[in-house]
Design an enzyme around this catalytic site. Structure first.
Site, PDB file in Angstrom:
ATOM      1  NE  ARG A 149      -3.871   0.114   1.654  1.00 37.15           N
ATOM      2  CZ  ARG A 149      -4.876   0.653   2.314  1.00 37.15           C
ATOM      3  NH1 ARG A 149      -5.221   0.152   3.486  1.00 37.15           N
ATOM      4  NH2 ARG A 149      -5.545   1.687   1.832  1.00 37.15           N
ATOM      5  CG  HIS A 152      -6.226   0.271  10.527  1.00 36.29           C
ATOM      6  ND1 HIS A 152      -6.738  -0.137   9.312  1.00 36.29           N
ATOM      7  CD2 HIS A 152      -4.952   0.638  10.281  1.00 36.29           C
ATOM      8  CE1 HIS A 152      -5.805  -0.029   8.376  1.00 36.29           C
ATOM      9  NE2 HIS A 152      -4.712   0.433   8.939  1.00 36.29           N
ATOM     10  CB  CYS A 198     -11.454   1.900   5.405  1.00 32.01           C
ATOM     11  SG  CYS A 198     -11.725   0.943   6.865  1.00 32.01           S
TER      12      CYS A 198
HETATM   13  C1  CIR Z   1      -5.782  -3.397   4.532  1.00 29.62           C
HETATM   14  O1  CIR Z   1      -5.513  -4.421   5.167  1.00 29.62           O
HETATM   15  O2  CIR Z   1      -5.003  -2.439   4.476  1.00 29.62           O
HETATM   16  C2  CIR Z   1      -7.106  -3.326   3.795  1.00 29.62           C
HETATM   17  N1  CIR Z   1      -7.434  -4.617   3.298  1.00 29.62           N
HETATM   18  C3  CIR Z   1      -8.193  -2.815   4.704  1.00 29.62           C
HETATM   19  C4  CIR Z   1      -7.944  -1.407   5.144  1.00 29.62           C
HETATM   20  C5  CIR Z   1      -8.972  -0.916   6.086  1.00 29.62           C
HETATM   21  N2  CIR Z   1      -8.738   0.448   6.404  1.00 29.62           N
HETATM   22  C6  CIR Z   1      -9.041   1.021   7.548  1.00 29.62           C
HETATM   23  O3  CIR Z   1      -9.416   0.340   8.508  1.00 29.62           O
HETATM   24  N3  CIR Z   1      -8.832   2.312   7.657  1.00 29.62           N
END
Ligand code: CIR
Length: 268
Positions: free
Chosen positions: A94, A171, A258
């Site tokens: 990411r 998170h 998110c």
């Molecule tokens: C991740 O693991 O980064 C993504 N699959 C999900 C991100 C979720 N984002 C968040 O809780 N802010």
């Protein structure tokens, strides 16, 4: 803290990004099947409509096939009325998302500040509580990043505290949300952490932990559908709610917060 109460839920704008087909390869802790891009985009359209109905102007960015998790735009940035902060997501796959969100931030903000190199912060670990900002250390957010981020916030006039995200929680905001007006929604574990001081905490009933991630937008709280006890608890605390499908997002550990960056701009 500048601006006073309402900073956590009075918004005029949001930035979102359409889920790509590659979201099927998104990161996840447990395998509950792959999300399907087309289905996810249907849920996303309902999400964008709900933000618009709550009064926001929503920028919808095109999908980024090379970044499976890029629809989770909350993680590469954090927005305040004074400017946007470009973060450094902690997951290797990411890391490149920040570069791609930058033009959308620059289109809305005069000031885009970069987190210095070295540390990592995911926006999902940042909880705005109106009178302070909590930064959760997690597998994605490290001490170095959290301290550098706290320094940036402090220069902008905001106070921030660094906390430990409970073990096993992706998170910080996976397990809690601000409802504004000094009320927090949190899982039992998070509520027991002591992070929320004397604020009122609405506890997420056992078995509905996923529903701890909600977003208040102006006068409504968006909640994931299929978690009736949590919805009832939020309503009993005096908030209006709207339920949205998040089935595809959930397969890759994503929730309602998110999927957008939310902020208030004073000139509109
Ligand atoms: C991740 O693991 O980064 C993504 N699959 C999900 C991100 C979720 N984002 C968040 O809780 N802010």
């Amino acid at each position: 803290m500048p601006h006073g109460p309402g900073l956590s839920f009075r918004f005029t704008h949001a930035i979102t990004r359409l889920p790509s087909d590659s979201v099927a390869n998104g990161l996840r802790a447990l395998d509950a099947g792959d999300p399907i891009g087309a289905k996810f985009r249907e849920e996303h359209a309902l999400y964008v409509s709900a933000l618009q109905e709550a009064g926001l102007t929503v920028d919808v960015l095109p999908p980024l096939e090379q970044y499976p998790d890029s629809c989770f735009v909350e993680d590469p940035a954090f927005c305040l009325p004074e400017g946007a902060i470009l973060l450094r997501p902690g997951a290797e796959t990411r890391a490149g998302e920040a570069v791609h969100i930058r033009p959308a931030l620059a289109a809305r903000f005069d000031k885009v500040i970069e987190l210095p190199e070295g540390g990592h912060v995911d926006g999902g670990d940042v909880l705005m509580l109106d009178d302070t900002i909590l930064i959760g250390l997690s597998a994605r957010t490290d001490q170095k990043g959290a301290r550098a981020f706290r320094d940036i916030l402090s220069e902008l006039g905001y106070s921030a505290e660094i906390c430990e995200t409970p073990e096993g929680v992706l998170h910080f905001k996976t397990a809690c949300s601000t409802l504004g007006d000094s009320v927090v929604l949190a899982t039992g574990v998070m509520a027991g952490s002591g992070f929320f001081g004397d604020r009122k905490v609405v506890i997420v009933p056992d078995g509905e932990e996923y529903a701890a991630n909600v977003i208040r937008i102006n006068d409504v709280v968006l909640v994931p559908e299929a978690y009736p006890k949590t919805r009832a608890a939020i309503e009993a605390a005096g908030f209006s709610t709207i339920a949205l499908p998040t089935h595809e997002a959930r397969k890759v550990d994503g929730g309602l917060s998110c999927l957008s960056l939310r902020f208030a701009l004073s000139d509109e």
